[in-house]
Design a protein around this motif. Structure first.
Motif, mmCIF file in Angstrom:
data_model
loop_
_atom_site.group_PDB
_atom_site.id
_atom_site.type_symbol
_atom_site.label_atom_id
_atom_site.label_comp_id
_atom_site.label_asym_id
_atom_site.label_seq_id
_atom_site.Cartn_x
_atom_site.Cartn_y
_atom_site.Cartn_z
ATOM 1 N N MET A 55 -7.064 -9.748 -5.861
ATOM 2 C CA MET A 55 -6.249 -9.523 -4.665
ATOM 3 C C MET A 55 -4.839 -9.061 -5.044
ATOM 4 N N GLN A 56 -4.296 -9.594 -6.100
ATOM 5 C CA GLN A 56 -2.954 -9.224 -6.553
ATOM 6 C C GLN A 56 -2.893 -7.726 -6.867
ATOM 7 N N LYS A 57 -3.937 -7.192 -7.463
ATOM 8 C CA LYS A 57 -3.970 -5.758 -7.786
ATOM 9 C C LYS A 57 -4.228 -4.917 -6.535
ATOM 10 N N VAL A 58 -5.095 -5.405 -5.654
ATOM 11 C CA VAL A 58 -5.373 -4.688 -4.409
ATOM 12 C C VAL A 58 -4.089 -4.518 -3.622
ATOM 13 N N LEU A 59 -3.277 -5.570 -3.590
ATOM 14 C CA LEU A 59 -2.027 -5.544 -2.817
ATOM 15 C C LEU A 59 -0.845 -5.007 -3.611
ATOM 16 N N ARG A 60 -1.147 -4.368 -4.735
ATOM 17 C CA ARG A 60 -0.132 -3.697 -5.559
ATOM 18 C C ARG A 60 0.999 -4.631 -5.966
ATOM 19 N N GLN A 61 0.637 -5.874 -6.325
ATOM 20 C CA GLN A 61 1.630 -6.854 -6.755
ATOM 21 C C GLN A 61 1.662 -6.997 -8.269
ATOM 22 N N ALA A 62 0.798 -6.291 -8.957
ATOM 23 C CA ALA A 62 0.769 -6.397 -10.429
ATOM 24 C C ALA A 62 0.861 -5.027 -11.063
ATOM 25 N N ASN A 108 3.589 -1.149 4.920
ATOM 26 C CA ASN A 108 4.145 -1.670 3.677
ATOM 27 C C ASN A 108 4.563 -0.498 2.788
ATOM 28 N N PRO A 109 5.819 -0.481 2.326
ATOM 29 C CA PRO A 109 6.268 0.619 1.469
ATOM 30 C C PRO A 109 5.447 0.736 0.180
ATOM 31 N N ALA A 110 4.913 -0.370 -0.301
ATOM 32 C CA ALA A 110 4.100 -0.348 -1.522
ATOM 33 C C ALA A 110 2.770 0.356 -1.300
ATOM 34 N N SER A 111 2.418 0.626 -0.043
ATOM 35 C CA SER A 111 1.158 1.328 0.223
ATOM 36 C C SER A 111 1.183 2.742 -0.334
ATOM 37 N N GLU A 112 2.370 3.274 -0.610
ATOM 38 C CA GLU A 112 2.472 4.597 -1.219
ATOM 39 C C GLU A 112 1.887 4.607 -2.629
ATOM 40 N N ARG A 113 1.732 3.430 -3.219
ATOM 41 C CA ARG A 113 1.168 3.326 -4.566
ATOM 42 C C ARG A 113 -0.360 3.286 -4.544
ATOM 43 N N VAL A 114 -0.948 3.311 -3.350
ATOM 44 C CA VAL A 114 -2.410 3.318 -3.239
ATOM 45 C C VAL A 114 -2.879 4.758 -3.477
ATOM 46 N N THR A 115 -3.619 4.931 -4.556
ATOM 47 C CA THR A 115 -4.111 6.253 -4.909
ATOM 48 C C THR A 115 -5.589 6.161 -5.266
ATOM 49 N N ARG A 122 -9.258 12.325 -1.912
ATOM 50 C CA ARG A 122 -8.163 11.762 -2.696
ATOM 51 C C ARG A 122 -7.080 11.302 -1.718
ATOM 52 N N VAL A 123 -6.838 9.992 -1.675
ATOM 53 C CA VAL A 123 -5.937 9.370 -0.699
ATOM 54 C C VAL A 123 -4.554 10.016 -0.706
ATOM 55 N N GLU A 124 -4.001 10.207 -1.881
ATOM 56 C CA GLU A 124 -2.627 10.715 -1.971
ATOM 57 C C GLU A 124 -2.489 12.174 -1.542
ATOM 58 N N GLU A 125 -3.590 12.872 -1.333
ATOM 59 C CA GLU A 125 -3.535 14.274 -0.914
ATOM 60 C C GLU A 125 -3.752 14.463 0.585
ATOM 61 N N VAL A 126 -4.004 13.384 1.304
ATOM 62 C CA VAL A 126 -4.208 13.480 2.749
ATOM 63 C C VAL A 126 -2.857 13.750 3.416
ATOM 64 N N GLU A 127 -2.777 14.849 4.154
ATOM 65 C CA GLU A 127 -1.502 15.258 4.734
ATOM 66 C C GLU A 127 -1.183 14.567 6.053
ATOM 67 N N ASP A 128 -2.161 14.395 6.922
ATOM 68 C CA ASP A 128 -1.917 13.766 8.220
ATOM 69 C C ASP A 128 -1.545 12.296 7.998
ATOM 70 N N PRO A 129 -0.383 11.853 8.473
ATOM 71 C CA PRO A 129 0.072 10.478 8.217
ATOM 72 C C PRO A 129 -0.892 9.400 8.720
ATOM 73 N N LEU A 130 -1.472 9.606 9.891
ATOM 74 C CA LEU A 130 -2.402 8.611 10.422
ATOM 75 C C LEU A 130 -3.688 8.578 9.602
ATOM 76 N N MET A 131 -4.217 9.734 9.278
ATOM 77 C CA MET A 131 -5.436 9.786 8.472
ATOM 78 C C MET A 131 -5.177 9.164 7.098
ATOM 79 N N ARG A 132 -3.996 9.374 6.559
ATOM 80 C CA ARG A 132 -3.650 8.773 5.266
ATOM 81 C C ARG A 132 -3.665 7.250 5.368
#
Length: 117
Positions: A110-117, A68-75, A82-92
């Protein structure tokens, strides 16, 4: 390919831990499944097939229909990382899934977990 041992761990052995963590905090297996499906693009049937096939985590994410492209907003921090600093794509991806389950267990909507709000 990186040789981190978590990559070779069967997803079917990690999945129950995600469910247990969520259920201990009053959440449901269905909510964990929804978060996994949101992240990976699997249908419920395909998710169950992956678990039944006992694919490793690397294969689980490699065969996912689409991250999901919105997964980039998971920090944030999960397990001291720190999730956003993990370099390996699979580990991220693994850390993002960990973070989603953590947020469920902490009672986030759930709406916030799934970055819908």
């Amino acid at each position: 390919m990186s040789g981190h041992r978590i990559f070779r761990t069967p997803f079917s052995s990690v999945y129950p831990m995600y469910v247990q963590k969520a259920e201990r905090k009053g959440r449901t297996r269905a909510e964990v499944d929804e978060a996994i499906r949101w992240l990976t693009g699997y249908t419920q049937e395909a998710l169950q097939q992956q678990i039944a096939r006992q694919v490793d985590i690397e294969t689980f994410f490699a065969e996912a229909p689409g991250l999901n492209p919105a997964s980039e907003r998971v920090t944030g921090v999960v397990c001291g990382v720190r999730v956003e600093e993990v370099e390996d794509p699979l580990m991220r991806r693994i850390r993002i899934l960990d973070k989603l389950v953590d947020e469920l267990a902490k009672g986030k909507a759930m709406q916030k977990v799934l970055r819908q709000a």
